[in-house]
Write an enzyme that holds these catalytic residues in place. Structure first.
Site, PDB file in Angstrom:
ATOM      1  N   GLU A  71       0.585  -1.148   0.044  1.00 39.62           N
ATOM      2  CA  GLU A  71       0.178   0.028   0.059  1.00 39.62           C
ATOM      3  C   GLU A  71       0.706   1.273   0.090  1.00 39.62           C
ATOM      4  O   GLU A  71       1.965   1.238   0.670  1.00 39.62           O
ATOM      5  CB  GLU A  71      -0.813   0.132   1.382  1.00 39.62           C
ATOM      6  CG  GLU A  71      -1.865  -1.046   1.236  1.00 39.62           C
ATOM      7  CD  GLU A  71      -2.604  -0.731   2.501  1.00 39.62           C
ATOM      8  OE1 GLU A  71      -3.362  -1.892   2.841  1.00 39.62           O
ATOM      9  OE2 GLU A  71      -2.559   0.082   3.415  1.00 39.62           O
ATOM     10  N   CYS A  84       2.894   8.349   1.874  1.00 40.34           N
ATOM     11  CA  CYS A  84       2.977   7.337   3.097  1.00 40.34           C
ATOM     12  C   CYS A  84       3.493   6.082   2.468  1.00 40.34           C
ATOM     13  O   CYS A  84       2.617   5.613   1.686  1.00 40.34           O
ATOM     14  CB  CYS A  84       1.623   7.198   3.804  1.00 40.34           C
ATOM     15  SG  CYS A  84       2.113   5.956   5.042  1.00 40.34           S
ATOM     16  N   CYS A  91       5.060  -7.594   7.889  1.00 41.03           N
ATOM     17  CA  CYS A  91       5.971  -7.130   9.139  1.00 41.03           C
ATOM     18  C   CYS A  91       6.078  -8.107  10.069  1.00 41.03           C
ATOM     19  O   CYS A  91       5.106  -8.904  10.384  1.00 41.03           O
ATOM     20  CB  CYS A  91       5.097  -5.770   9.473  1.00 41.03           C
ATOM     21  SG  CYS A  91       6.430  -4.962  10.855  1.00 41.03           S
ATOM     22  N   CYS A  95       2.632  -6.313  16.110  1.00 42.66           N
ATOM     23  CA  CYS A  95       2.041  -5.390  16.911  1.00 42.66           C
ATOM     24  C   CYS A  95       0.408  -5.998  16.922  1.00 42.66           C
ATOM     25  O   CYS A  95      -0.021  -6.124  15.712  1.00 42.66           O
ATOM     26  CB  CYS A  95       2.150  -3.970  16.486  1.00 42.66           C
ATOM     27  SG  CYS A  95       3.551  -3.506  16.632  1.00 42.66           S
ATOM     28  N   CYS A  98      -2.357  -4.048  14.851  1.00 39.19           N
ATOM     29  CA  CYS A  98      -2.019  -3.407  13.405  1.00 39.19           C
ATOM     30  C   CYS A  98      -2.315  -4.517  12.382  1.00 39.19           C
ATOM     31  O   CYS A  98      -1.852  -5.674  12.525  1.00 39.19           O
ATOM     32  CB  CYS A  98      -0.485  -3.124  13.317  1.00 39.19           C
ATOM     33  SG  CYS A  98       0.177  -2.872  11.720  1.00 39.19           S
ATOM     34  N   GLY A 143       5.167  -2.269   7.159  1.00 38.28           N
ATOM     35  CA  GLY A 143       6.492  -2.813   7.293  1.00 38.28           C
ATOM     36  C   GLY A 143       7.123  -2.080   8.354  1.00 38.28           C
ATOM     37  O   GLY A 143       6.735  -0.897   8.693  1.00 38.28           O
ATOM     38  N   GLU A 144       8.420  -2.558   9.114  1.00 39.43           N
ATOM     39  CA  GLU A 144       9.072  -1.808   9.872  1.00 39.43           C
ATOM     40  C   GLU A 144      10.208  -1.111   9.195  1.00 39.43           C
ATOM     41  O   GLU A 144      11.470  -2.010   8.891  1.00 39.43           O
ATOM     42  CB  GLU A 144       9.542  -2.700  10.827  1.00 39.43           C
ATOM     43  CG  GLU A 144      10.772  -2.370  12.016  1.00 39.43           C
ATOM     44  CD  GLU A 144      10.403  -1.046  12.679  1.00 39.43           C
ATOM     45  OE1 GLU A 144       9.533  -0.564  12.892  1.00 39.43           O
ATOM     46  OE2 GLU A 144      11.557  -0.234  12.543  1.00 39.43           O
ATOM     47  N   SER A 175       9.601   5.932  10.844  1.00 39.63           N
ATOM     48  CA  SER A 175       8.878   5.713  11.891  1.00 39.63           C
ATOM     49  C   SER A 175       9.312   4.175  12.229  1.00 39.63           C
ATOM     50  O   SER A 175       9.147   3.234  11.477  1.00 39.63           O
ATOM     51  CB  SER A 175       7.376   5.586  11.706  1.00 39.63           C
ATOM     52  OG  SER A 175       6.712   5.157  12.897  1.00 39.63           O
ATOM     53  N   SER A 198       7.368   4.610  17.610  1.00 39.08           N
ATOM     54  CA  SER A 198       5.952   4.206  18.185  1.00 39.08           C
ATOM     55  C   SER A 198       6.268   3.439  19.349  1.00 39.08           C
ATOM     56  O   SER A 198       6.758   2.827  19.805  1.00 39.08           O
ATOM     57  CB  SER A 198       5.454   3.111  17.299  1.00 39.08           C
ATOM     58  OG  SER A 198       5.252   3.565  15.745  1.00 39.08           O
ATOM     59  N   LEU A 199       5.528   4.218  20.355  1.00 39.39           N
ATOM     60  CA  LEU A 199       5.560   3.951  21.963  1.00 39.39           C
ATOM     61  C   LEU A 199       4.229   2.952  22.278  1.00 39.39           C
ATOM     62  O   LEU A 199       4.484   1.933  22.817  1.00 39.39           O
ATOM     63  CB  LEU A 199       5.898   5.001  22.898  1.00 39.39           C
ATOM     64  CG  LEU A 199       7.352   5.521  23.016  1.00 39.39           C
ATOM     65  CD1 LEU A 199       7.209   6.923  24.250  1.00 39.39           C
ATOM     66  CD2 LEU A 199       8.180   4.455  23.505  1.00 39.39           C
ATOM     67  N   HIS A 200       3.346   3.538  22.499  1.00 36.08           N
ATOM     68  CA  HIS A 200       1.940   2.816  22.826  1.00 36.08           C
ATOM     69  C   HIS A 200       1.837   2.457  24.277  1.00 36.08           C
ATOM     70  O   HIS A 200       0.647   1.951  24.614  1.00 36.08           O
ATOM     71  CB  HIS A 200       1.878   1.706  21.987  1.00 36.08           C
ATOM     72  CG  HIS A 200       1.893   2.124  20.285  1.00 36.08           C
ATOM     73  ND1 HIS A 200       1.533   3.129  19.724  1.00 36.08           N
ATOM     74  CD2 HIS A 200       2.778   1.151  19.385  1.00 36.08           C
ATOM     75  CE1 HIS A 200       1.685   3.060  18.447  1.00 36.08           C
ATOM     76  NE2 HIS A 200       2.374   1.922  18.172  1.00 36.08           N
ATOM     77  N   ASN A 274      -7.537   2.865  14.393  1.00 39.65           N
ATOM     78  CA  ASN A 274      -8.328   2.413  13.351  1.00 39.65           C
ATOM     79  C   ASN A 274      -8.767   0.952  13.370  1.00 39.65           C
ATOM     80  O   ASN A 274      -7.972   0.237  13.738  1.00 39.65           O
ATOM     81  CB  ASN A 274      -7.546   2.594  11.913  1.00 39.65           C
ATOM     82  CG  ASN A 274      -7.641   3.809  11.434  1.00 39.65           C
ATOM     83  OD1 ASN A 274      -8.562   4.593  11.406  1.00 39.65           O
ATOM     84  ND2 ASN A 274      -6.368   4.206  10.999  1.00 39.65           N
ATOM     85  N   CYS A 315      -2.631   1.387   8.748  1.00 35.06           N
ATOM     86  CA  CYS A 315      -1.506   0.585   8.158  1.00 35.06           C
ATOM     87  C   CYS A 315      -1.699  -0.884   7.736  1.00 35.06           C
ATOM     88  O   CYS A 315      -2.293  -1.485   8.353  1.00 35.06           O
ATOM     89  CB  CYS A 315      -0.432   0.536   9.108  1.00 35.06           C
ATOM     90  SG  CYS A 315       1.116  -0.533   9.227  1.00 35.06           S
TER      91      CYS A 315
HETATM   92  N1  SAH Z   1       6.327  -0.246  11.578  1.00 33.84           N
HETATM   93  C1  SAH Z   1       6.607   1.252  12.028  1.00 33.84           C
HETATM   94  C2  SAH Z   1       5.895   2.101  10.809  1.00 33.84           C
HETATM   95  C3  SAH Z   1       4.753   1.615  10.114  1.00 33.84           C
HETATM   96  S1  SAH Z   1       3.247   1.791  11.307  1.00 33.84           S
HETATM   97  C4  SAH Z   1       5.964   1.420  13.300  1.00 33.84           C
HETATM   98  O1  SAH Z   1       5.457   0.688  13.794  1.00 33.84           O
HETATM   99  O2  SAH Z   1       6.209   2.868  13.840  1.00 33.84           O
HETATM  100  C5  SAH Z   1       2.870   3.575  11.605  1.00 33.84           C
HETATM  101  C6  SAH Z   1       2.256   3.842  12.739  1.00 33.84           C
HETATM  102  O3  SAH Z   1       0.764   3.443  12.520  1.00 33.84           O
HETATM  103  C7  SAH Z   1       2.722   3.104  14.190  1.00 33.84           C
HETATM  104  O4  SAH Z   1       2.871   4.192  15.002  1.00 33.84           O
HETATM  105  C8  SAH Z   1       1.624   2.253  14.452  1.00 33.84           C
HETATM  106  O5  SAH Z   1       1.669   1.891  15.680  1.00 33.84           O
HETATM  107  C9  SAH Z   1       0.407   2.897  13.953  1.00 33.84           C
HETATM  108  N2  SAH Z   1      -0.783   1.990  13.601  1.00 33.84           N
HETATM  109  C10 SAH Z   1      -0.815   0.723  13.304  1.00 33.84           C
HETATM  110  N3  SAH Z   1      -1.962   0.168  13.041  1.00 33.84           N
HETATM  111  C11 SAH Z   1      -2.772   0.886  13.575  1.00 33.84           C
HETATM  112  C12 SAH Z   1      -3.950   1.245  13.890  1.00 33.84           C
HETATM  113  N4  SAH Z   1      -4.780   0.147  13.572  1.00 33.84           N
HETATM  114  N5  SAH Z   1      -4.743   2.135  13.983  1.00 33.84           N
HETATM  115  C13 SAH Z   1      -3.938   3.375  14.721  1.00 33.84           C
HETATM  116  N6  SAH Z   1      -2.787   3.454  14.200  1.00 33.84           N
HETATM  117  C14 SAH Z   1      -2.070   2.262  13.836  1.00 33.84           C
HETATM  118 FE1  SF4 Z   2       5.158  -3.568  11.933  1.00 31.06          FE
HETATM  119 FE2  SF4 Z   2       4.530  -1.088  12.638  1.00 31.06          FE
HETATM  120 FE3  SF4 Z   2       2.393  -2.614  12.139  1.00 31.06          FE
HETATM  121 FE4  SF4 Z   2       3.934  -3.055  14.545  1.00 31.06          FE
HETATM  122  S1  SF4 Z   2       2.785  -1.099  13.729  1.00 31.06           S
HETATM  123  S2  SF4 Z   2       3.366  -4.685  13.033  1.00 31.06           S
HETATM  124  S3  SF4 Z   2       6.248  -2.390  13.625  1.00 31.06           S
HETATM  125  S4  SF4 Z   2       3.834  -1.863  10.805  1.00 31.06           S
END
Ligand code: SAH
Ligand code: SF4
Length: 331
Positions: A71, A84, A91, A95, A98, A143-144, A175, A198-200, A274, A315
Protein backbone atom coordinates in the site's frame (compact mmCIF):
# COMPACT_ATOMS: atom_id res chain seq x y z
CA UNK A 1 24.48 10.19 -17.20
CA UNK A 2 23.03 13.24 -15.44
CA UNK A 3 20.49 13.49 -18.26
CA UNK A 4 19.45 9.92 -17.58
CA UNK A 5 19.22 10.53 -13.83
CA UNK A 6 17.07 13.61 -14.37
CA UNK A 7 14.77 11.70 -16.76
CA UNK A 8 14.30 8.80 -14.37
CA UNK A 9 14.46 10.47 -10.98
CA UNK A 10 13.31 14.06 -11.46
CA UNK A 11 10.82 13.65 -14.28
CA UNK A 12 9.78 10.15 -13.16
CA UNK A 13 9.76 9.00 -16.78
CA UNK A 14 8.79 5.37 -17.00
CA UNK A 15 9.23 5.01 -20.76
CA UNK A 16 12.74 6.00 -21.84
CA UNK A 17 11.95 5.36 -25.52
CA UNK A 18 10.17 8.74 -25.62
CA UNK A 19 12.99 10.71 -23.96
CA UNK A 20 15.46 12.41 -26.28
CA UNK A 21 19.07 11.51 -25.54
CA UNK A 22 22.22 12.21 -27.56
CA UNK A 23 23.01 9.21 -29.80
CA UNK A 24 25.72 7.56 -27.62
CA UNK A 25 23.46 7.66 -24.53
CA UNK A 26 20.46 6.50 -26.58
CA UNK A 27 22.52 3.51 -27.72
CA UNK A 28 23.62 2.74 -24.14
CA UNK A 29 20.05 3.04 -22.80
CA UNK A 30 18.69 0.76 -25.53
CA UNK A 31 21.34 -1.84 -24.80
CA UNK A 32 21.27 -1.72 -21.02
CA UNK A 33 17.90 -0.58 -19.72
CA UNK A 34 14.79 -2.72 -19.83
CA UNK A 35 13.32 -5.94 -18.50
CA UNK A 36 15.96 -8.70 -18.66
CA UNK A 37 18.79 -6.19 -19.21
CA UNK A 38 21.39 -4.85 -16.77
CA UNK A 39 19.09 -2.15 -15.38
CA UNK A 40 15.34 -1.74 -15.35
CA UNK A 41 12.90 0.84 -14.05
CA UNK A 42 10.85 -0.68 -11.27
CA UNK A 43 7.27 -0.04 -12.28
CA UNK A 44 4.63 -1.03 -9.81
CA UNK A 45 1.37 -2.15 -11.30
CA UNK A 46 -1.57 -0.35 -9.75
CA UNK A 47 -4.16 -2.94 -8.83
CA UNK A 48 -6.52 -0.59 -7.04
CA UNK A 49 -7.01 3.11 -6.33
CA UNK A 50 -9.36 4.41 -3.67
CA UNK A 51 -10.20 8.03 -2.83
CA UNK A 52 -11.53 9.17 0.53
CA UNK A 53 -14.88 10.98 0.44
CA UNK A 54 -13.23 14.35 1.02
CA UNK A 55 -10.87 13.59 -1.89
CA UNK A 56 -7.81 14.48 0.17
CA UNK A 57 -6.50 10.95 0.61
CA UNK A 58 -5.73 8.57 -2.23
CA UNK A 59 -4.70 5.07 -1.50
CA UNK A 60 -2.99 2.72 -3.95
CA UNK A 61 -2.60 -1.01 -3.85
CA UNK A 62 0.54 -1.70 -5.90
CA UNK A 63 1.63 -5.06 -7.22
CA UNK A 64 5.33 -5.95 -7.17
CA UNK A 65 6.93 -8.09 -9.87
CA UNK A 66 6.60 -11.25 -7.74
CA UNK A 67 2.89 -10.64 -7.18
CA UNK A 68 3.16 -9.22 -3.64
CA UNK A 69 0.86 -6.29 -3.03
CA UNK A 70 1.74 -3.24 -0.93
CA UNK A 71 0.00 0.00 0.00
CA UNK A 72 1.07 3.55 -0.76
CA UNK A 73 -0.95 6.59 0.28
CA UNK A 74 -0.95 10.17 -1.00
CA UNK A 75 -2.39 12.70 1.43
CA UNK A 76 -3.18 16.37 0.96
CA UNK A 77 -3.12 18.73 3.90
CA UNK A 78 -3.58 22.46 3.38
CA UNK A 79 -2.36 22.16 -0.20
CA UNK A 80 0.76 20.21 0.78
CA UNK A 81 1.24 16.62 -0.28
CA UNK A 82 2.66 13.77 1.76
CA UNK A 83 3.38 10.22 0.63
CA UNK A 84 3.10 7.37 3.09
CA UNK A 85 5.34 4.50 1.93
CA UNK A 86 5.66 0.83 2.69
CA UNK A 87 9.07 -0.63 3.52
CA UNK A 88 8.20 -4.34 3.61
CA UNK A 89 5.53 -6.73 2.39
CA UNK A 90 3.98 -7.62 5.75
CA UNK A 91 5.86 -7.07 9.02
CA UNK A 92 7.67 -9.30 11.48
CA UNK A 93 7.00 -7.17 14.57
CA UNK A 94 3.48 -8.43 15.26
CA UNK A 95 1.89 -5.42 16.99
CA UNK A 96 -1.47 -6.83 18.00
CA UNK A 97 -3.66 -3.94 16.79
CA UNK A 98 -1.95 -3.53 13.40
CA UNK A 99 -3.38 -5.10 10.24
CA UNK A 100 0.12 -5.49 8.74
CA UNK A 101 1.42 -7.13 11.90
CA UNK A 102 -1.54 -9.50 11.87
CA UNK A 103 -0.50 -10.60 8.34
CA UNK A 104 3.05 -11.60 9.30
CA UNK A 105 6.29 -10.98 7.42
CA UNK A 106 6.66 -11.76 3.72
CA UNK A 107 9.81 -9.95 2.56
CA UNK A 108 11.82 -6.73 2.55
CA UNK A 109 11.24 -4.29 -0.30
CA UNK A 110 14.22 -3.37 -2.45
CA UNK A 111 15.43 0.24 -2.58
CA UNK A 112 14.03 0.36 -6.14
CA UNK A 113 10.57 -0.72 -4.97
CA UNK A 114 10.57 2.00 -2.31
CA UNK A 115 11.68 4.68 -4.82
CA UNK A 116 9.07 3.36 -7.26
CA UNK A 117 6.28 4.17 -4.77
CA UNK A 118 7.48 7.77 -4.66
CA UNK A 119 7.57 7.95 -8.44
CA UNK A 120 4.10 6.45 -8.64
CA UNK A 121 2.54 9.14 -6.44
CA UNK A 122 4.55 11.86 -8.18
CA UNK A 123 3.09 10.80 -11.55
CA UNK A 124 -0.40 10.82 -10.05
CA UNK A 125 0.23 14.24 -8.53
CA UNK A 126 1.62 15.64 -11.79
CA UNK A 127 -1.72 14.76 -13.42
CA UNK A 128 -4.07 16.04 -10.73
CA UNK A 129 -2.03 19.03 -9.46
CA UNK A 130 0.63 19.92 -12.07
CA UNK A 131 1.64 22.99 -10.05
CA UNK A 132 2.34 21.02 -6.86
CA UNK A 133 5.22 18.82 -5.86
CA UNK A 134 5.56 16.09 -3.30
CA UNK A 135 6.80 17.78 -0.12
CA UNK A 136 6.83 15.17 2.59
CA UNK A 137 7.46 11.48 2.96
CA UNK A 138 6.61 9.31 5.94
CA UNK A 139 7.62 5.67 6.24
CA UNK A 140 4.44 4.72 8.03
CA UNK A 141 2.89 2.27 5.59
CA UNK A 142 3.38 -1.47 5.75
CA UNK A 143 6.49 -2.80 7.46
CA UNK A 144 9.20 -1.81 9.92
CA UNK A 145 11.62 0.50 8.06
CA UNK A 146 14.55 0.02 10.43
CA UNK A 147 14.32 -3.76 9.93
CA UNK A 148 15.10 -3.02 6.26
CA UNK A 149 17.69 -0.34 7.02
CA UNK A 150 19.97 -0.35 3.98
CA UNK A 151 17.23 -0.35 1.35
CA UNK A 152 15.21 2.33 3.13
CA UNK A 153 18.21 4.64 3.55
CA UNK A 154 19.37 4.11 -0.02
CA UNK A 155 15.89 4.88 -1.32
CA UNK A 156 15.62 8.04 0.82
CA UNK A 157 19.05 9.19 -0.38
CA UNK A 158 17.76 8.86 -3.96
CA UNK A 159 14.44 10.65 -3.46
CA UNK A 160 15.99 13.47 -1.43
CA UNK A 161 18.66 14.11 -4.08
CA UNK A 162 18.36 17.70 -5.38
CA UNK A 163 18.58 16.54 -9.00
CA UNK A 164 15.82 13.99 -8.42
CA UNK A 165 12.48 14.10 -6.60
CA UNK A 166 14.19 16.56 -4.25
CA UNK A 167 12.10 15.92 -1.14
CA UNK A 168 13.98 17.71 1.67
CA UNK A 169 15.63 15.28 4.09
CA UNK A 170 14.04 17.21 6.93
CA UNK A 171 10.66 16.44 5.35
CA UNK A 172 11.25 12.69 5.51
CA UNK A 173 10.19 10.85 8.66
CA UNK A 174 11.17 7.28 9.44
CA UNK A 175 8.84 5.62 11.90
CA UNK A 176 10.07 2.69 13.96
CA UNK A 177 8.51 0.35 16.49
CA UNK A 178 11.75 0.74 18.46
CA UNK A 179 14.43 -1.17 16.54
CA UNK A 180 17.13 -0.16 19.01
CA UNK A 181 20.39 -1.05 17.16
CA UNK A 182 19.31 0.83 14.05
CA UNK A 183 18.16 3.92 15.94
CA UNK A 184 21.74 4.06 17.22
CA UNK A 185 23.01 3.48 13.69
CA UNK A 186 21.02 6.47 12.45
CA UNK A 187 22.71 8.59 15.11
CA UNK A 188 26.18 7.23 14.36
CA UNK A 189 25.82 7.72 10.61
CA UNK A 190 24.40 11.22 11.07
CA UNK A 191 21.25 10.26 9.16
CA UNK A 192 19.52 13.48 8.06
CA UNK A 193 15.99 12.04 8.31
CA UNK A 194 13.52 12.62 11.13
CA UNK A 195 12.99 9.86 13.63
CA UNK A 196 9.55 8.84 14.89
CA UNK A 197 9.28 6.15 17.56
CA UNK A 198 6.04 4.23 18.19
CA UNK A 199 5.65 3.83 21.94
CA UNK A 200 2.01 2.93 22.80
CA UNK A 201 2.82 1.98 26.39
CA UNK A 202 4.16 3.78 29.48
CA UNK A 203 5.19 0.66 31.42
CA UNK A 204 6.81 -2.50 30.17
CA UNK A 205 3.64 -4.47 30.87
CA UNK A 206 1.38 -2.01 29.06
CA UNK A 207 3.71 -1.82 26.07
CA UNK A 208 4.60 -5.46 25.58
CA UNK A 209 0.91 -6.45 25.62
CA UNK A 210 0.53 -4.35 22.44
CA UNK A 211 4.04 -4.49 20.95
CA UNK A 212 5.59 -7.96 21.30
CA UNK A 213 8.97 -6.62 20.11
CA UNK A 214 9.20 -4.86 23.47
CA UNK A 215 10.31 -8.20 24.94
CA UNK A 216 13.47 -7.97 22.81
CA UNK A 217 14.13 -4.24 23.19
CA UNK A 218 12.32 -3.22 26.36
CA UNK A 219 10.87 0.18 27.14
CA UNK A 220 13.70 1.22 29.43
CA UNK A 221 16.35 0.33 26.83
CA UNK A 222 14.33 2.10 24.13
CA UNK A 223 14.02 5.35 26.10
CA UNK A 224 17.72 5.18 26.97
CA UNK A 225 18.46 4.72 23.24
CA UNK A 226 16.31 7.74 22.40
CA UNK A 227 18.27 9.79 24.93
CA UNK A 228 21.54 8.68 23.32
CA UNK A 229 20.15 9.53 19.87
CA UNK A 230 19.06 12.98 21.08
CA UNK A 231 22.43 13.63 22.71
CA UNK A 232 24.39 12.61 19.62
CA UNK A 233 22.22 14.33 17.02
CA UNK A 234 20.66 17.24 18.89
CA UNK A 235 17.42 16.40 17.07
CA UNK A 236 13.85 16.31 18.25
CA UNK A 237 12.20 12.88 18.38
CA UNK A 238 8.58 12.32 17.42
CA UNK A 239 6.73 9.74 19.48
CA UNK A 240 3.66 8.01 18.12
CA UNK A 241 0.93 6.75 20.35
CA UNK A 242 -2.05 4.79 19.06
CA UNK A 243 -4.86 5.44 21.55
CA UNK A 244 -6.72 2.28 22.49
CA UNK A 245 -9.71 2.69 24.82
CA UNK A 246 -9.21 1.02 28.21
CA UNK A 247 -5.65 -0.04 27.31
CA UNK A 248 -3.39 2.97 27.08
CA UNK A 249 -5.58 6.07 27.11
CA UNK A 250 -5.92 7.00 30.78
CA UNK A 251 -4.69 10.21 32.41
CA UNK A 252 -2.41 8.09 34.65
CA UNK A 253 -0.76 6.58 31.58
CA UNK A 254 -0.31 10.05 30.11
CA UNK A 255 1.32 11.16 33.38
CA UNK A 256 3.75 8.23 33.25
CA UNK A 257 4.53 8.99 29.59
CA UNK A 258 5.29 12.61 30.47
CA UNK A 259 7.69 11.41 33.18
CA UNK A 260 9.40 9.00 30.75
CA UNK A 261 10.00 11.78 28.23
CA UNK A 262 11.19 14.36 30.74
CA UNK A 263 14.14 16.32 29.43
CA UNK A 264 13.89 14.88 25.91
CA UNK A 265 13.19 17.23 23.01
CA UNK A 266 10.07 15.45 21.87
CA UNK A 267 6.68 15.78 20.19
CA UNK A 268 3.91 13.26 20.77
CA UNK A 269 1.56 12.36 17.93
CA UNK A 270 -1.67 10.74 19.05
CA UNK A 271 -3.27 8.36 16.54
CA UNK A 272 -6.89 7.35 17.12
CA UNK A 273 -7.13 3.59 16.64
CA UNK A 274 -8.35 2.44 13.25
CA UNK A 275 -10.36 -0.66 14.11
CA UNK A 276 -8.74 -3.93 12.99
CA UNK A 277 -9.41 -7.63 13.65
CA UNK A 278 -10.25 -7.88 17.34
CA UNK A 279 -9.23 -4.28 18.13
CA UNK A 280 -11.90 -1.66 18.05
CA UNK A 281 -11.62 0.20 21.35
CA UNK A 282 -11.48 3.86 20.48
CA UNK A 283 -10.67 6.26 23.25
CA UNK A 284 -13.65 7.27 25.41
CA UNK A 285 -13.11 11.04 25.50
CA UNK A 286 -11.31 11.15 22.17
CA UNK A 287 -7.92 11.38 23.89
CA UNK A 288 -8.36 15.03 24.85
CA UNK A 289 -7.57 14.44 28.52
CA UNK A 290 -4.48 12.44 27.54
CA UNK A 291 -3.35 15.31 25.36
CA UNK A 292 -3.95 17.85 28.11
CA UNK A 293 -1.83 15.97 30.65
CA UNK A 294 1.11 15.94 28.23
CA UNK A 295 0.67 19.59 27.33
CA UNK A 296 0.50 20.55 31.01
CA UNK A 297 3.84 18.79 31.41
CA UNK A 298 5.25 20.98 28.62
CA UNK A 299 5.32 18.27 25.96
CA UNK A 300 3.95 19.28 22.53
CA UNK A 301 1.19 16.86 21.65
CA UNK A 302 -1.04 16.79 18.58
CA UNK A 303 -3.47 14.41 16.91
CA UNK A 304 -2.44 12.85 13.67
CA UNK A 305 -5.02 13.61 11.00
CA UNK A 306 -7.61 10.88 11.02
CA UNK A 307 -7.60 11.23 7.34
CA UNK A 308 -9.28 8.89 4.93
CA UNK A 309 -10.55 6.45 7.49
CA UNK A 310 -13.23 5.62 4.93
CA UNK A 311 -10.53 4.22 2.64
CA UNK A 312 -9.14 1.93 5.33
CA UNK A 313 -6.22 4.28 5.82
CA UNK A 314 -4.69 2.41 8.75
CA UNK A 315 -1.44 0.65 8.14
CA UNK A 316 -2.02 -2.43 5.96
CA UNK A 317 -5.77 -2.27 6.41
CA UNK A 318 -6.83 -2.13 2.79
CA UNK A 319 -4.66 -5.07 1.87
CA UNK A 320 -5.96 -7.04 4.88
CA UNK A 321 -9.51 -6.20 3.83
CA UNK A 322 -8.86 -7.51 0.31
CA UNK A 323 -7.21 -10.69 1.67
CA UNK A 324 -10.30 -11.33 3.82
CA UNK A 325 -12.59 -10.85 0.84
CA UNK A 326 -10.43 -13.14 -1.34
CA UNK A 327 -10.46 -15.89 1.26
CA UNK A 328 -14.19 -15.45 1.76
CA UNK A 329 -14.61 -16.14 -1.95
CA UNK A 330 -12.36 -19.19 -1.93
CA UNK A 331 -14.04 -21.04 0.95
N1 SAH B 1 6.50 -0.12 11.64
C1 SAH B 1 6.59 1.26 11.89
C2 SAH B 1 5.96 2.13 10.80
C3 SAH B 1 4.65 1.65 10.23
S1 SAH B 1 3.26 1.71 11.31
C4 SAH B 1 6.02 1.61 13.25
O1 SAH B 1 5.38 0.75 13.86
O2 SAH B 1 6.24 2.71 13.70
C5 SAH B 1 2.98 3.47 11.48
C6 SAH B 1 2.16 3.85 12.69
O3 SAH B 1 0.80 3.40 12.53
C7 SAH B 1 2.68 3.23 13.98
O4 SAH B 1 2.75 4.20 15.00
C8 SAH B 1 1.62 2.20 14.29
O5 SAH B 1 1.58 1.89 15.65
C9 SAH B 1 0.37 2.85 13.76
N2 SAH B 1 -0.74 1.92 13.55
C10 SAH B 1 -0.69 0.65 13.09
N3 SAH B 1 -1.94 0.10 13.06
C11 SAH B 1 -2.78 1.04 13.51
C12 SAH B 1 -4.19 1.08 13.73
N4 SAH B 1 -4.97 0.05 13.47
N5 SAH B 1 -4.73 2.22 14.22
C13 SAH B 1 -3.95 3.29 14.49
N6 SAH B 1 -2.62 3.32 14.31
C14 SAH B 1 -2.03 2.20 13.83
FE1 SF4 C 1 4.95 -3.63 12.03
FE2 SF4 C 1 4.60 -1.03 12.63
FE3 SF4 C 1 2.50 -2.67 12.26
FE4 SF4 C 1 4.01 -2.93 14.44
S1 SF4 C 1 2.75 -1.16 13.88
S2 SF4 C 1 3.28 -4.61 13.14
S3 SF4 C 1 6.01 -2.49 13.62
S4 SF4 C 1 3.98 -2.08 10.74
Amino acid sequence: MRVLWVAVQRKASSDLSTVSFLPPLRKWVDENVGIGKRFFIDLLEQSEEIHSKDGLTRKYLLRLTDGQVIETVLMEYEGRFTACLSSQAGCAMGCVFCATGQMGFVRHLTAGEIVAQVQHVRRVLAESHPDRRLRNIVLMGMGEPLHNYESVMRAMDVVSHPAGASVGSNHIAISTVGYVPHILRMAEEGSPYRLAVSLHGSTEEERSSLVPMSKKWDLETLIETCRTYARKTGRKIFFEWTLIGGKNDSAETAGRLAALLEGLDSHVNLIPLNPTNGYDGSSSNGGLEFQQVLRDAGIPCTFRQRRGIDVAAGCGMLKADRLRKDSAVSV
